[in-house]
Design a protein around this motif. Structure first.
Motif, PDB file in Angstrom:
ATOM      1  N   ILE A  20       0.857  -1.190   0.000  1.00  0.00           N
ATOM      2  CA  ILE A  20       0.000   0.000   0.000  1.00  0.00           C
ATOM      3  C   ILE A  20       0.886   1.230   0.000  1.00  0.00           C
ATOM      4  O   ILE A  20       1.854   1.292   0.764  1.00  0.00           O
ATOM      5  N   PRO A  21       0.590   2.204  -0.863  1.00  0.00           N
ATOM      6  CA  PRO A  21       1.404   3.426  -0.859  1.00  0.00           C
ATOM      7  C   PRO A  21       1.322   4.088   0.523  1.00  0.00           C
ATOM      8  O   PRO A  21       0.221   4.373   0.993  1.00  0.00           O
ATOM      9  N   PRO A  22       2.482   4.337   1.159  1.00  0.00           N
ATOM     10  CA  PRO A  22       2.472   4.867   2.532  1.00  0.00           C
ATOM     11  C   PRO A  22       1.662   6.157   2.665  1.00  0.00           C
ATOM     12  O   PRO A  22       0.949   6.338   3.658  1.00  0.00           O
ATOM     13  N   GLU A  23       1.722   7.023   1.651  1.00  0.00           N
ATOM     14  CA  GLU A  23       1.035   8.316   1.819  1.00  0.00           C
ATOM     15  C   GLU A  23      -0.477   8.121   1.926  1.00  0.00           C
ATOM     16  O   GLU A  23      -1.183   8.924   2.544  1.00  0.00           O
ATOM     17  N   LEU A  24      -0.971   7.020   1.346  1.00  0.00           N
ATOM     18  CA  LEU A  24      -2.398   6.760   1.396  1.00  0.00           C
ATOM     19  C   LEU A  24      -2.868   6.557   2.837  1.00  0.00           C
ATOM     20  O   LEU A  24      -3.986   6.885   3.208  1.00  0.00           O
ATOM     21  N   VAL A  25      -1.975   5.991   3.653  1.00  0.00           N
ATOM     22  CA  VAL A  25      -2.289   5.761   5.057  1.00  0.00           C
ATOM     23  C   VAL A  25      -1.873   6.966   5.902  1.00  0.00           C
ATOM     24  O   VAL A  25      -2.666   7.539   6.647  1.00  0.00           O
ATOM     25  N   LEU A  26      -0.610   7.375   5.738  1.00  0.00           N
ATOM     26  CA  LEU A  26      -0.040   8.347   6.676  1.00  0.00           C
ATOM     27  C   LEU A  26      -0.638   9.742   6.547  1.00  0.00           C
ATOM     28  O   LEU A  26      -0.655  10.503   7.507  1.00  0.00           O
ATOM     29  N   THR A  27      -1.124  10.077   5.370  1.00  0.00           N
ATOM     30  CA  THR A  27      -1.710  11.413   5.213  1.00  0.00           C
ATOM     31  C   THR A  27      -3.237  11.352   5.231  1.00  0.00           C
ATOM     32  O   THR A  27      -3.901  12.333   4.946  1.00  0.00           O
ATOM     33  N   ASN A  28      -3.752  10.179   5.579  1.00  0.00           N
ATOM     34  CA  ASN A  28      -5.197  10.008   5.587  1.00  0.00           C
ATOM     35  C   ASN A  28      -5.802  10.684   6.829  1.00  0.00           C
ATOM     36  O   ASN A  28      -5.253  10.586   7.919  1.00  0.00           O
ATOM     37  N   ASP A  29      -6.953  11.336   6.646  1.00  0.00           N
ATOM     38  CA  ASP A  29      -7.599  11.999   7.789  1.00  0.00           C
ATOM     39  C   ASP A  29      -7.983  11.017   8.890  1.00  0.00           C
ATOM     40  O   ASP A  29      -8.061  11.378  10.055  1.00  0.00           O
ATOM     41  N   ALA A  30      -8.265   9.777   8.480  1.00  0.00           N
ATOM     42  CA  ALA A  30      -8.706   8.786   9.474  1.00  0.00           C
ATOM     43  C   ALA A  30      -7.534   8.177  10.248  1.00  0.00           C
ATOM     44  O   ALA A  30      -7.730   7.462  11.220  1.00  0.00           O
ATOM     45  N   PHE A  31      -6.307   8.449   9.797  1.00  0.00           N
ATOM     46  CA  PHE A  31      -5.127   7.927  10.485  1.00  0.00           C
ATOM     47  C   PHE A  31      -4.834   8.807  11.696  1.00  0.00           C
ATOM     48  O   PHE A  31      -4.772  10.035  11.589  1.00  0.00           O
ATOM     49  N   ARG A  32      -4.651   8.170  12.866  1.00  0.00           N
ATOM     50  CA  ARG A  32      -4.426   8.937  14.095  1.00  0.00           C
ATOM     51  C   ARG A  32      -3.021   8.669  14.626  1.00  0.00           C
ATOM     52  O   ARG A  32      -2.786   7.638  15.260  1.00  0.00           O
ATOM     53  N   PRO A  33      -2.109   9.591  14.386  1.00  0.00           N
ATOM     54  CA  PRO A  33      -0.732   9.389  14.855  1.00  0.00           C
ATOM     55  C   PRO A  33      -0.675   9.178  16.368  1.00  0.00           C
ATOM     56  O   PRO A  33       0.261   8.549  16.873  1.00  0.00           O
ATOM     57  N   GLU A  34      -1.683   9.691  17.095  1.00  0.00           N
ATOM     58  CA  GLU A  34      -1.723   9.517  18.555  1.00  0.00           C
ATOM     59  C   GLU A  34      -1.720   8.047  18.949  1.00  0.00           C
ATOM     60  O   GLU A  34      -1.415   7.696  20.084  1.00  0.00           O
ATOM     61  N   MET A  35      -2.100   7.168  18.016  1.00  0.00           N
ATOM     62  CA  MET A  35      -2.214   5.751  18.333  1.00  0.00           C
ATOM     63  C   MET A  35      -0.907   4.992  18.071  1.00  0.00           C
ATOM     64  O   MET A  35      -0.798   3.808  18.395  1.00  0.00           O
ATOM     65  N   LEU A  36       0.060   5.661  17.478  1.00  0.00           N
ATOM     66  CA  LEU A  36       1.302   4.976  17.101  1.00  0.00           C
ATOM     67  C   LEU A  36       2.000   4.365  18.315  1.00  0.00           C
ATOM     68  O   LEU A  36       2.153   5.011  19.348  1.00  0.00           O
ATOM     69  N   GLY A  37       2.384   3.108  18.157  1.00  0.00           N
ATOM     70  CA  GLY A  37       3.150   2.441  19.207  1.00  0.00           C
ATOM     71  C   GLY A  37       2.347   1.995  20.399  1.00  0.00           C
ATOM     72  O   GLY A  37       2.886   1.437  21.348  1.00  0.00           O
ATOM     73  N   LEU A  38       1.041   2.233  20.365  1.00  0.00           N
ATOM     74  CA  LEU A  38       0.200   1.840  21.501  1.00  0.00           C
ATOM     75  C   LEU A  38      -0.251   0.387  21.348  1.00  0.00           C
ATOM     76  O   LEU A  38      -0.720  -0.007  20.295  1.00  0.00           O
ATOM     77  N   LYS A  39      -0.049  -0.401  22.422  1.00  0.00           N
ATOM     78  CA  LYS A  39      -0.508  -1.793  22.388  1.00  0.00           C
ATOM     79  C   LYS A  39      -1.924  -1.846  22.968  1.00  0.00           C
ATOM     80  O   LYS A  39      -2.124  -1.466  24.125  1.00  0.00           O
ATOM     81  N   VAL A  40      -2.869  -2.319  22.165  1.00  0.00           N
ATOM     82  CA  VAL A  40      -4.237  -2.439  22.696  1.00  0.00           C
ATOM     83  C   VAL A  40      -4.492  -3.903  23.067  1.00  0.00           C
ATOM     84  O   VAL A  40      -3.865  -4.802  22.503  1.00  0.00           O
ATOM     85  N   PRO A  41      -5.391  -4.143  24.028  1.00  0.00           N
ATOM     86  CA  PRO A  41      -5.648  -5.523  24.455  1.00  0.00           C
ATOM     87  C   PRO A  41      -5.997  -6.443  23.284  1.00  0.00           C
ATOM     88  O   PRO A  41      -6.830  -6.092  22.450  1.00  0.00           O
ATOM     89  N   ARG A  42      -5.374  -7.585  23.259  1.00  0.00           N
ATOM     90  CA  ARG A  42      -5.569  -8.622  22.238  1.00  0.00           C
ATOM     91  C   ARG A  42      -5.316  -8.129  20.819  1.00  0.00           C
ATOM     92  O   ARG A  42      -5.741  -8.755  19.850  1.00  0.00           O
ATOM     93  N   SER A  43      -4.672  -6.976  20.686  1.00  0.00           N
ATOM     94  CA  SER A  43      -4.420  -6.384  19.372  1.00  0.00           C
ATOM     95  C   SER A  43      -5.682  -6.202  18.546  1.00  0.00           C
ATOM     96  O   SER A  43      -5.637  -6.211  17.316  1.00  0.00           O
TER      97      SER A  43
END
Lengths: 313, 478
Positions: free
Chosen positions: B113-136
């Motif tokens: 997937i072209p990275p810019e499609l994800v990284l510049t997407n409005d729905a992408f939340r950088p605040e979530m980067l590196g966060l482990k959520v229960p059971r993934s």
């Protein structure tokens, strides 16, 4: 439970109670007007002003209609959404409070209140008259009874029901007090036969408006007399619409919720006063002053309940 | 022009299709008046129960009844198996994808997937980067919109991994049908759906923060004027959890509490029905009055689980949708069971040129639109509407995708003229916690207007009960 949910349950029952009280008030007004007319006083319209005075809507009403007529009054007090005290407006708020706590209500309670609202929400006065005004008012009263039946018959006996009970009885006590206070001043006992007849009919209408006619008959073997009516509706705890009865319920609910709440302390004081006072004292203070004072104290208890339980700062 | 031929759920292939045999026999024998009477009863039933939705854009937020159709949509056990395995596969891939883009980003580094499609997407939340959520798990509740064009072919029209709604209709429709047509349930072995709230409850409890054995779960609603408020109240009640608004919650020292009649009470799992943007005014939109200040921070500390996770919308973005077959292959190493609709991404010049040349045949959607708002259905649009839309596309091509107009299957539906075919889709609700599960059926939406392909309730669509017929002896398996 959530403070906001408790608040909504409290107001839900409060508003339904207000609907019933308004309907009773209008019925009593119609009945009294009928008696006065048949008593030969013909064009006395002052009785029709009572519901407006009691709900504080007189100025608004006169600003919109120049003249007071029975039809206009009924339309205004029953179905006018621009009047916040109309049955329709109050029912809107009751249903809104119910809807906000829909998940805490049993199906019977929610569907009951929703069905009542659906029958009224688009109703116009002409259609109401066609359906028969008296029948519809009876129907509304029945719906309020049905609501309470569903509430106390189907809801779990926990906090939620206690808050609902508080709303119901604070509203009821307040209404009875203000309703009694709105009565015209009566002269002391009279021997004039025409005045006695009038006292009988007006007293009967008043007792019926507060659902206490039978209670009066069972308590006193005397004729209908205003001082006794006051005594019955203020001091007799066994009468469901009496001040004493309402305050007893408030105290019991608050005690079950939290025995150390400030609101309970205030309610206790009020209860103690009603337990110890005699009707002679009340009359010496002045009936109206006593009643309005009582209403104010209920208001303060209501505010204290908000601070005690609903995390309102 | 020859009218197009559509696959009909009840009648295609000469005669009545097997799943409908008994039902069709009943339907053809029952007088019109009875149908009309049941139809009216259904309406009054829904009104009393208060199953309404609020319509946006109308003064005062009017409460409307969503049209309910009394003719069920019936799927055989075999047909359902395709759908079931297909949506489970898809949601497992979606969850793997979201976990990846917020952590290792292998799919971006591998160039799938072209990275810019994800990284510049409005729905992408950088605040979530590196966060482990229960059971993934990120998308705990997903709604996968499926359409059918022939006996074997199901397409996924879109994935909903944010706050999909409609499940209460699935449940209430079944309740209503069982009340209106008890005999039909006696004659058919219909797989039950009513245990959905229990599965949802299990799912939410399964993703509580670590070390919490008996989590407090709440449902966070925008309030009673939201279009899906009835559903929020319904689910909270069925699960026996508190229905909270933003004002009922607060964050103190990294932990979330609700304001109760006995003081603050700790909250561990929030099933939120509020969009990311409005969830936390300290992190996202500062003007939100329906959110909980500090929620994102509590989330990052792992003291509370938000379901669906913040940022899960990256998976149902319409631009990402085109890559779903690749995503499934990348994470699961298998071929997709359900097909993707061929999609033209108008940010690509070739796709744009094609789309502009074929507008009358295509369906064009806004990348971030939903609810059937802001879309063009080429074959149903007037020349003027097409030209107006062309201008919109040219002004902002990356905001749109285009798809061929699908020949959505039809299902017999009770309308004013009697029984007539109307187009339908299907939204099964997929739950991901300890495992990924789906109750048999889902919400069948039906375009009540003749010839219409738009099934959204906001555009006059209705709903049907969806019956999945059980194989003999299937009950033991559940």
């Amino acid at each position: 439970m959530l403070g906001r949910a408790a608040d909504n349950l409290f107001w839900m029952t409060r508003y339904v109670e207000r609907v019933e009280n308004t309907v009773r008030l209008l019925r009593a007004t119609a009945l009294t007007a009928l008696l006065i007319e048949s008593g030969g006083n013909g064009a006395d319209t002052s009785v029709w002003a009572r519901p407006l005075l009691l709900t504080g809507r007189m100025d608004d009403f006169l600003a919109r209609y120049e003249q007071l007529s029975p039809g206009r009054l009924m339309a205004y007090m029953l179905l006018d959404r621009d009047n916040p005290a109309s049955v329709k407006s109050v029912l809107d708020r009751a249903r809104e409070s119910a809807r906000a706590t829909r998940h805490l209500l049993t199906t019977e309670v929610w569907e009951g209140i929703n069905a009542t609202w659906l029958a009224i929400t688009d109703l116009h006065f002409a259609a109401l008259q066609q359906q028969g005004l008296d029948d519809r008012l009876d129907w509304l009263t029945e719906r309020c009874f049905l609501f309470r039946g569903a509430l106390f018959g189907s809801m779990r006996r926990d906090e939620g029901l206690l808050f609902a009970n508080l709303g119901l009885y604070l509203e009821r006590g307040d209404h009875t007090a203000r309703f009694l206070a709105s009565q015209p001043e009566r002269a002391a006992a009279t021997e004039d036969p025409a005045a006695k007849v009038r006292e009988y009919y007006e007293g009967t209408a008043l007792l019926k408006a507060l659902g206490s006619y039978r209670a009066y008959r069972e308590t006193y073997s005397s004729n209908i007399e205003f001082p006794r009516i006051a005594e019955l509706l203020i001091l007799h705890g066994t009468v469901p619409r009496s001040l004493r009865g309402a305050v007893d319920e408030v105290v019991n609910s608050l005690r079950a919720l939290n025995p150390t709440a400030d609101s309970l302390k205030a309610a206790h004081e009020l209860q103690y006063r009603l337990q110890t006072i005699q009707i002679g004292h009340v009359r010496r203070v002045g009936l109206r002053a006593f009643l309005l004072d009582f209403s104010k104290e209920l208001d303060e208890i209501s505010g204290q309940i908000q601070r005690d339980f609903m995390m309102v700062q | 022009m020859k009218p197009p031929v559509f696959f009909d759920e009840m009648h295609s292939g000469g005669g009545v299709r097997p799943a409908y045999e008994r039902y069709a026999a009943w339907l053809h024998s029952v007088p019109q008046e009875i149908l009309q009477e049941r139809h009216d009863r259904a309406n009054s039933l829904f009104r009393t129960v208060g199953i309404t939705f609020n319509v946006y854009g109308e003064e005062g937020g009017v409460e409307r009844l969503i049209p309910f159709d009394i003719v069920p949509r019936i799927l055989s056990a075999e047909e359902w198996e395709i759908v079931e395995t297909g949506v489970i596969q898809r949601v497992e891939a979606l969850n793997a994808f979201i976990a990846d883009v917020y952590n290792d980003q292998e799919i971006l580094r591998s160039g799938v997937i072209p990275p810019e499609l994800v990284l510049t997407n409005d729905a992408f939340r950088p605040e979530m980067l590196g966060l482990k959520v229960p059971r993934s798990v990120y998308a705990h509740v997903s709604g996968v919109d499926i359409v059918r064009i022939d006996a074997e072919t199901f397409y996924v029209l879109e994935d909903n991994a944010r706050t999909p709604s409609g499940v209460s209709y699935m449940l209430e429709n079944r309740q209503a049908m069982m009340r209106l047509f008890p005999d039909l349930f006696g004659a058919h072995s219909v797989a039950p759906v009513s245990h959905y709230p229990e599965l949802l409850q299990d799912t939410l409890r399964a993703v509580a923060p670590r070390g919490v054995d008996d989590p407090t779960v709440v449902l966070l609603t925008p309030g009673q004027f939201n279009s899906a408020y009835f559903e929020h109240a319904f689910l909270a009640q069925e699960m026996g959890i508190e229905l909270v608004e933003g004002q009922d919650l607060f964050v103190d020292d990294g932990e979330v509490f609700m304001r109760t009649t006995r003081g603050p009470k700790r909250v561990h799992v929030i099933y939120r029905r509020i969009d990311d943007d409005f969830l936390d005014p300290l992190t996202f939109r500062g003007d939100s009055t329906i959110g909980v200040p500090g929620l994102m921070a509590a989330c990052r500390l792992g003291r509370v689980t938000v379901c669906n996770a913040i940022g899960s919308g990256i998976a149902d973005d319409k631009a990402i949708y085109a890559y779903m077959p690749e995503i499934i292959r990348f994470y699961l190493g298998r071929e997709p069971i359900l097909k993707n609709v061929p999609t033209y991404t108008l940010r690509k010049p070739d796709d744009l040129a094609y789309a502009l040349a074929h507008l009358p045949e295509l369906v064009v959607k806004e990348v971030h639109g939903s609810g059937g708002y802001g879309m063009l259905v080429g074959p149903a649009a007037t020349a003027a509407e097409i030209e107006a839309f062309r201008a919109k596309i040219l002004a902002h091509p990356e905001g749109f995708i285009a798809q061929p107009t699908l020949a959505l299957s039809t299902c017999p539906t009770f309308v004013d003229q009697g029984i007539a075919p109307r187009h339908v889709d299907l939204r099964p609700f997929v739950l991901s916690g300890q495992t990924t599960r789906v109750v048999p059926g889902g919400l069948t939406r039906v375009a009540m207007r003749k010839g219409s392909l738009v099934v959204n309730s906001s555009q006059g669509g209705g709903t049907k009960d969806t019956w999945v017929l059980e194989k003999p002896n299937a009950r033991a398996r559940r």
